[in-house]
Design a protein around this motif. Structure first.
Motif, PDB file in Angstrom:
ATOM      1  N   UNK A  63      61.745  42.986  26.146  1.00  0.00           N
ATOM      2  CA  UNK A  63      61.337  42.146  27.276  1.00  0.00           C
ATOM      3  C   UNK A  63      61.024  42.947  28.538  1.00  0.00           C
ATOM      4  N   UNK A  64      61.812  43.982  28.812  1.00  0.00           N
ATOM      5  CA  UNK A  64      61.560  44.799  30.004  1.00  0.00           C
ATOM      6  C   UNK A  64      60.294  45.630  29.833  1.00  0.00           C
ATOM      7  N   UNK A  65      60.036  46.117  28.613  1.00  0.00           N
ATOM      8  CA  UNK A  65      58.805  46.864  28.353  1.00  0.00           C
ATOM      9  C   UNK A  65      57.612  45.952  28.589  1.00  0.00           C
ATOM     10  N   UNK A  66      57.667  44.730  28.062  1.00  0.00           N
ATOM     11  CA  UNK A  66      56.561  43.768  28.240  1.00  0.00           C
ATOM     12  C   UNK A  66      56.319  43.461  29.709  1.00  0.00           C
ATOM     13  N   UNK A  67      57.383  43.393  30.480  1.00  0.00           N
ATOM     14  CA  UNK A  67      57.273  43.096  31.913  1.00  0.00           C
ATOM     15  C   UNK A  67      56.971  44.338  32.738  1.00  0.00           C
ATOM     16  N   UNK A  68      56.856  45.502  32.067  1.00  0.00           N
ATOM     17  CA  UNK A  68      56.658  46.791  32.753  1.00  0.00           C
ATOM     18  C   UNK A  68      57.727  47.001  33.823  1.00  0.00           C
ATOM     19  N   UNK A  69      58.963  46.660  33.441  1.00  0.00           N
ATOM     20  CA  UNK A  69      60.132  46.767  34.312  1.00  0.00           C
ATOM     21  C   UNK A  69      60.927  48.002  33.903  1.00  0.00           C
ATOM     22  N   UNK A  70      60.564  49.163  34.457  1.00  0.00           N
ATOM     23  CA  UNK A  70      61.197  50.418  34.074  1.00  0.00           C
ATOM     24  C   UNK A  70      62.714  50.392  34.294  1.00  0.00           C
ATOM     25  N   UNK A  71      63.201  49.925  35.443  1.00  0.00           N
ATOM     26  CA  UNK A  71      64.655  49.838  35.586  1.00  0.00           C
ATOM     27  C   UNK A  71      65.286  48.931  34.523  1.00  0.00           C
ATOM     28  N   UNK A  72      64.594  47.869  34.174  1.00  0.00           N
ATOM     29  CA  UNK A  72      65.099  46.972  33.132  1.00  0.00           C
ATOM     30  C   UNK A  72      65.159  47.644  31.774  1.00  0.00           C
ATOM     31  N   UNK A 119      48.707  52.198  28.953  1.00  0.00           N
ATOM     32  CA  UNK A 119      47.848  53.024  29.792  1.00  0.00           C
ATOM     33  C   UNK A 119      48.623  53.905  30.779  1.00  0.00           C
ATOM     34  N   UNK A 120      49.937  53.691  30.901  1.00  0.00           N
ATOM     35  CA  UNK A 120      50.735  54.546  31.772  1.00  0.00           C
ATOM     36  C   UNK A 120      50.935  55.933  31.161  1.00  0.00           C
ATOM     37  N   UNK A 174      53.023  58.538  37.006  1.00  0.00           N
ATOM     38  CA  UNK A 174      52.263  57.309  36.805  1.00  0.00           C
ATOM     39  C   UNK A 174      53.126  56.169  36.249  1.00  0.00           C
ATOM     40  N   UNK A 175      54.382  56.452  35.859  1.00  0.00           N
ATOM     41  CA  UNK A 175      55.256  55.379  35.398  1.00  0.00           C
ATOM     42  C   UNK A 175      55.524  54.399  36.527  1.00  0.00           C
ATOM     43  N   UNK A 176      55.788  54.928  37.723  1.00  0.00           N
ATOM     44  CA  UNK A 176      56.062  54.076  38.872  1.00  0.00           C
ATOM     45  C   UNK A 176      57.284  53.215  38.630  1.00  0.00           C
ATOM     46  N   UNK A 177      57.843  52.658  39.648  1.00  0.00           N
ATOM     47  CA  UNK A 177      58.972  51.758  39.524  1.00  0.00           C
ATOM     48  C   UNK A 177      58.734  50.592  40.470  1.00  0.00           C
ATOM     49  N   UNK A 178      58.681  49.416  39.884  1.00  0.00           N
ATOM     50  CA  UNK A 178      58.549  48.217  40.706  1.00  0.00           C
ATOM     51  C   UNK A 178      59.935  47.842  41.239  1.00  0.00           C
TER      52      UNK A 178
END
Length: 180
Positions: A63-72, A119-120, A174-178
């Motif tokens: 779920x966190x991968x799908x949401x592109x939630x790196x901390x998650x 793409x990251x 390029x990973x970035x953190x939201x």
């Protein structure tokens, strides 16, 4: 599945060195006949143990991968390894210690990384520069998660996740953190 579960139990506690056909059959409560009906050799079982453990991790972080939630992603992985340290041993420690498993992981990680990061993960996994960047990232993550799982980095999972995110984004910007 009983043989794979037995393989997970043995590899997760004793390491690959403890994984033998007799030991797995004893742990599973099955005869050697069942082993050979399911696997051609212990290497095939070892790959199945790794794949099953990786699938468990992927399910947790999905779920966190799908949401592109790196901390998650890192939080879910840390929670799983806290709950079941065998996951850390099978996925992170044993591939460093066992050449057979390391070759298998080396062949599978680029595809898994591309699938998870899309793409990251700029560049092709065939490009040595891309492989070096992700090798550095995986080395750092392995060290951090092993230390976390062994309890030597304290018990503040939120602080651990913030640190891991910082390391990851330094190595692969390029990973970035939201913000969460």
């Amino acid at each position: 599945m009983r043989l794979v579960d037995a393989g997970i139990a043995i590899t997760g506690t004793e390491g690959v060195a403890g994984l033998g056909m007799r030991a797995v059959c004893r742990e599973a409560g099955l005869s050697q006949k069942f082993f050979y009906e399911s696997f051609t050799d212990i290497d095939e079982l070892l790959h199945a143990v790794y794949a099953a453990t990786l699938a468990r991790l992927e399910e947790e972080i999905g779920p966190a991968v799908s949401a592109r939630d790196l901390p998650g992603v890192f939080d879910a992985a840390a929670r799983l390894m806290e709950a079941d340290p065998r996951v850390c041993r099978i996925l992170l420690i044993e591939p460093v210690a066992d050449a057979r498993l390391r070759r298998h992981v080396r062949d599978t990680i680029p595809a898994i990384t591309i699938a998870a990061l899309g793409d990251l993960a700029a560049g092709s996994p065939a490009d040595p520069a891309v492989r070096m960047r992700f090798s550095a990232l995986f080395g750092a993550l392995i060290s951090l998660f092993v230390e976390w799982t062994e309890g030597s980095l304290g018990s503040d999972r939120a602080a651990f996740v913030r640190h891991v995110c910082g390391v990851a984004t330094q190595l692969v910007p390029q990973l970035g953190v939201r913000p969460r």
